[in-house]
Design a protein around this motif. Sequence first.
Motif, mmCIF file in Angstrom:
data_model
loop_
_atom_site.group_PDB
_atom_site.id
_atom_site.type_symbol
_atom_site.label_atom_id
_atom_site.label_comp_id
_atom_site.label_asym_id
_atom_site.label_seq_id
_atom_site.Cartn_x
_atom_site.Cartn_y
_atom_site.Cartn_z
ATOM 1 N N LYS B 93 0.918 -1.064 -0.028
ATOM 2 C CA LYS B 93 0.029 0.130 -0.052
ATOM 3 C C LYS B 93 0.828 1.299 0.151
ATOM 4 N N ALA B 94 2.086 1.132 0.521
ATOM 5 C CA ALA B 94 2.772 2.362 0.653
ATOM 6 C C ALA B 94 3.308 2.649 -0.808
ATOM 7 N N ALA B 95 3.448 1.628 -1.711
ATOM 8 C CA ALA B 95 3.694 1.938 -3.170
ATOM 9 C C ALA B 95 2.463 2.373 -3.922
ATOM 10 N N VAL B 96 1.381 2.103 -3.332
ATOM 11 C CA VAL B 96 0.230 2.882 -4.016
ATOM 12 C C VAL B 96 0.424 4.327 -3.761
ATOM 13 N N PHE B 97 0.803 4.682 -2.447
ATOM 14 C CA PHE B 97 0.782 5.873 -2.170
ATOM 15 C C PHE B 97 1.864 6.684 -2.926
ATOM 16 N N VAL B 98 2.979 6.050 -2.976
ATOM 17 C CA VAL B 98 3.893 6.878 -3.631
ATOM 18 C C VAL B 98 3.815 6.873 -5.120
ATOM 19 N N LYS B 100 0.898 7.404 -6.267
ATOM 20 C CA LYS B 100 -0.314 8.279 -6.600
ATOM 21 C C LYS B 100 0.193 9.818 -6.382
ATOM 22 N N VAL B 101 1.160 9.876 -5.325
ATOM 23 C CA VAL B 101 1.716 11.096 -5.021
ATOM 24 C C VAL B 101 2.602 11.725 -6.087
ATOM 25 N N ALA B 102 3.286 10.684 -6.779
ATOM 26 C CA ALA B 102 4.287 10.914 -7.929
ATOM 27 C C ALA B 102 3.389 11.575 -8.988
ATOM 28 N N ALA B 103 2.498 10.634 -9.373
ATOM 29 C CA ALA B 103 1.460 11.413 -10.365
ATOM 30 C C ALA B 103 0.724 13.004 -10.076
ATOM 31 N N ILE B 104 0.213 12.858 -8.971
ATOM 32 C CA ILE B 104 -0.488 14.392 -8.723
ATOM 33 C C ILE B 104 0.814 15.403 -8.641
ATOM 34 N N ALA B 105 1.876 15.013 -8.281
ATOM 35 C CA ALA B 105 2.911 16.116 -8.262
ATOM 36 C C ALA B 105 3.264 16.238 -9.644
ATOM 37 N N LEU B 106 3.464 15.246 -10.785
ATOM 38 C CA LEU B 106 3.831 15.656 -12.007
ATOM 39 C C LEU B 106 2.813 16.522 -12.660
ATOM 40 N N GLY B 148 -2.321 15.768 -0.020
ATOM 41 C CA GLY B 148 -3.396 15.422 -0.791
ATOM 42 C C GLY B 148 -3.574 14.144 -0.859
ATOM 43 N N GLY B 149 -2.625 13.438 -1.494
ATOM 44 C CA GLY B 149 -2.551 12.071 -1.693
ATOM 45 C C GLY B 149 -2.822 11.107 -0.420
ATOM 46 N N LEU B 150 -2.421 11.549 0.839
ATOM 47 C CA LEU B 150 -2.498 11.023 1.904
ATOM 48 C C LEU B 150 -3.994 11.066 2.345
#
Lengths: 225, 223, 245
Positions: B93-98, B100-106, B148-150
Motif C-alpha cells: 500500500k505504501a507503493a500505491v501512495f508513492v 499516486k503522489v508522484a502522479a499528482i506531483a507531476l 493531498g495524496g494521503l
Amino acid sequence: MRTSSERRSTGTATAAVDLVGVTRLFGAVPALVRADLRIERGETVVLRGPNGAGKTTLLRVVATALSPTYGRGSVLGFDLVREREEIRRRCELLSHRTRLYDDLTASENLVFWSRLIGLDASGIDAALDRVGLLEVAGERVRGYSQGMRQRLAVARTILRRPELLLLDEPYTGLDAEARHAVDDLIRAAHGDGRTVLVATHHAVADGLADRSLHVDGGRIVREAP
Amino acid sequence: MTFVRQATAIAGKDLRIEVRGKHALGTLLPFAATLLIAFGFAFGPGRDVLDRTAPGLLWMAVLFAGVMAARRAYQAEAEDGALEGLLLAPVDKAAVFVGKVAAIALELIALVSAVLLLVVVLFDLSLGSPLALAGAFALGSLGLAAVGGLFGVVAEAARTREAIFPMLVLPLATPVLIAGVRATDLATTGRAGEALSWLGLLVAFDVVFVSVGILVFGSLMED
Amino acid sequence: MDVAARGIGKATTRSGERLLGAAALASLAVSAVLSLVVAPPDAVQGEVQRLMYIHVPAAWLAYLAFAVVFIASIAYLRTSRIRWDRLAAASAEIGVLFTALAIALGSLWGKPVWGTWWTWDPRLTTTAMLLLIYLGYLAVRRITDNPTRRARWAAVIGIVGFIDVPIVHLSVVWWRSLHQGSTVFRLGGPEIHGAMLVALLAGVAAFTVVYAYLMTLRLRVGRLEERAVREALSPTVAQVAEEDA
C-alpha cells in the motif's frame, strides 16, 4: 498457536475458510451475527439466501475487504485480521463492481494489473480470447456493457489463478456469453482443485457445487448437500 | 525491486488516465487562469500591487489547484470500486501512495509551468533565477501532492462532506504556501541565495510527509 | 504503555475524579490569588498584562493536549486498543477549548498593547493553525460511524497534525522575521522574574490539573457513550459486544 511457516507446510490440512463467530456491524446495523463458516480446500460451495441476508458481507469479510467487528477466522491458514496481505495474495473476489478504469482499454487494464501484481503479461491475449474480448481489447472500457466488463474481470481472474475464488452474484444482469465465461472460470478452478465460494440465486455451472449453504439474518442457517 | 515496479505502475496508470481524460488539466488550467485574471481585476489595473503580490497569487492558484488535483486523483478510483481493488490486491500500500503522489506531483508541475507562463504574461513577472524557481515549484508540488495524496482516501469515503478535504489539507500545507511564496519572491528578484533556506524547509516538509504517508497510508485504506 | 493505562484507570474512578476536581479548584484559587493580587502590575503595560497568567497556561495546555492526542494516536495504531482512541478524542475536544481560549485571550491582550486585534505574532499564528488542525481532527471523527475506521483515521490526523505544527511554526517565525522594522513584541515580556514568574508557573500547574480533571469527566462520558451505543444494538449483538469488551 502454530507459526505462519508451520501452517503453510501443513497447507493441505487446513481449511480454505474457517470463520468463528464473526459479527460485522455497519453503525448499529448488524450484517453478520456470530457467523460460522467452514469450507475445505477444493470444495465448490454455493451460498443462497434472500437479499440482505448477509451473503455479500460474508464474502467481503473472507476477501478481507471488511474486517470483522467481533469474532475471528482464518483463510487458507492465514489469520483474518493479522495476515490480510497473505490472504489477498491468494484470493480473488468477483462482484458486480468490476474495478476497471474507464479511461483505459481492456488490454491496458490487464497490463496494469499484471505489472502491479507481478503476473505474466504474456497470458493476457489468451485470457482475452477465452472470454471473447480479443477483438475489442483496444477499446476503452468506458464503452463496455456490464456483461463485457464482467468478462474482462473474469479474464483478470484467469490470469491470477487464485487459490480461493469468491463470486458475489456473478450471473446477475449478464448475457449468455458472459455467464458462460463465469461458468468456465468456476469449472477451471474446480478442476484444478482450487476452492470456490459463490453467492447466487442461479444454478451454478452444471451443478458442480459440492454443497450449498443457506444464509439468513447474518449467519448460515442450514446446509443442503 | 517490487516496490518501484508497483509504484511506477500506479503512477503510470494515473498519468495515462489523466492524459486521456484531461480531467485535471482540462478543468484546473482554466480554473487557475480564471483565478489569476480575477486577481488582476481585483488588484489592478496599476502594476504596483500586482507586481508585489504576483508570487502570492501564483501560489494561491497552485494551492487550490493542488487540492482539486488530489481530489480528482481519487475520484478516478471511485468509478467501479477501483480503490477497493487496490486494497484487495497483493500490492504494497505504501507503493500505491508513492505512485499516486508522484502522479499528482507531476500533474501539478505541468500545471504550474503553464500558470507561470500566464503570470509572466499578465503581471510581467521576471523569471530571475529559473533554477531556484523550478526548485520551489517542484518541491512545493511534491509537498501538496503528499498531503493531498494521503487524505484523498478519507475524502473519497466522506463524499457527503466534500468540504472536509480542503479543510484538512490547507492548514497542514501552510508551510508549503509560506515557503513557496517567499522562495518565489526571492528567486524572481534575483536573491536566489536567500531562497535556499526556504527551499530547505520545503525539502524537510516533503521528507516528513512522504515518510509518514508511506507508514500510515495502508491503514487509511482498510475498513 | 500499561503503566499509563493503569494510572488513567485509577484517575477515572469516581473518587479519583472528585479528588482531581477538588485539586483543580484549589490550584485555580491559588493561581488566581498569585496572579491578581500578589504579582505586581507590569511597568509598561499595566494591569492588562495580567491576562498573561491565563493566556500562557491556556496555550501550554493547548499544546500539551495535542501532544497527548499524538501519543495516544500512535498507541492506538500500534495496539488497536480502542481505549487509546477514547483518550485521543477526549484530549482533542478539551484541547480545542484551551486553544480557542488562548487565541481569544491573546487577541484581547494584544488590542490595548499593540493597538490591533491581530498582528500575526508567530506563536499566536501557530496556535491559530493548531486550532484549525484540531477542528480537522474532530471533523474527520464525524465522517464515519465505524468505530475502528474512525479511530484509525483520527489517529493518522493526530500524528500528521502534530508533526506538522513545528514545521508550521518554523515557517511562520521565518516569515515574520522578514519584518525587522516593526518592534518585536514578546508576549511574555523580555524577562519575567520574581512574583510574576511564580504566578505564571502556578497558573500553568493549575491549568494542568484542570485539564486532568476535564479529561476524567470526558473519558467517563466517552464510556457512557459507548455503553449507549452497545445498548442500541439488538440483544444478540449486544451480547456479542459484551463478551468481546
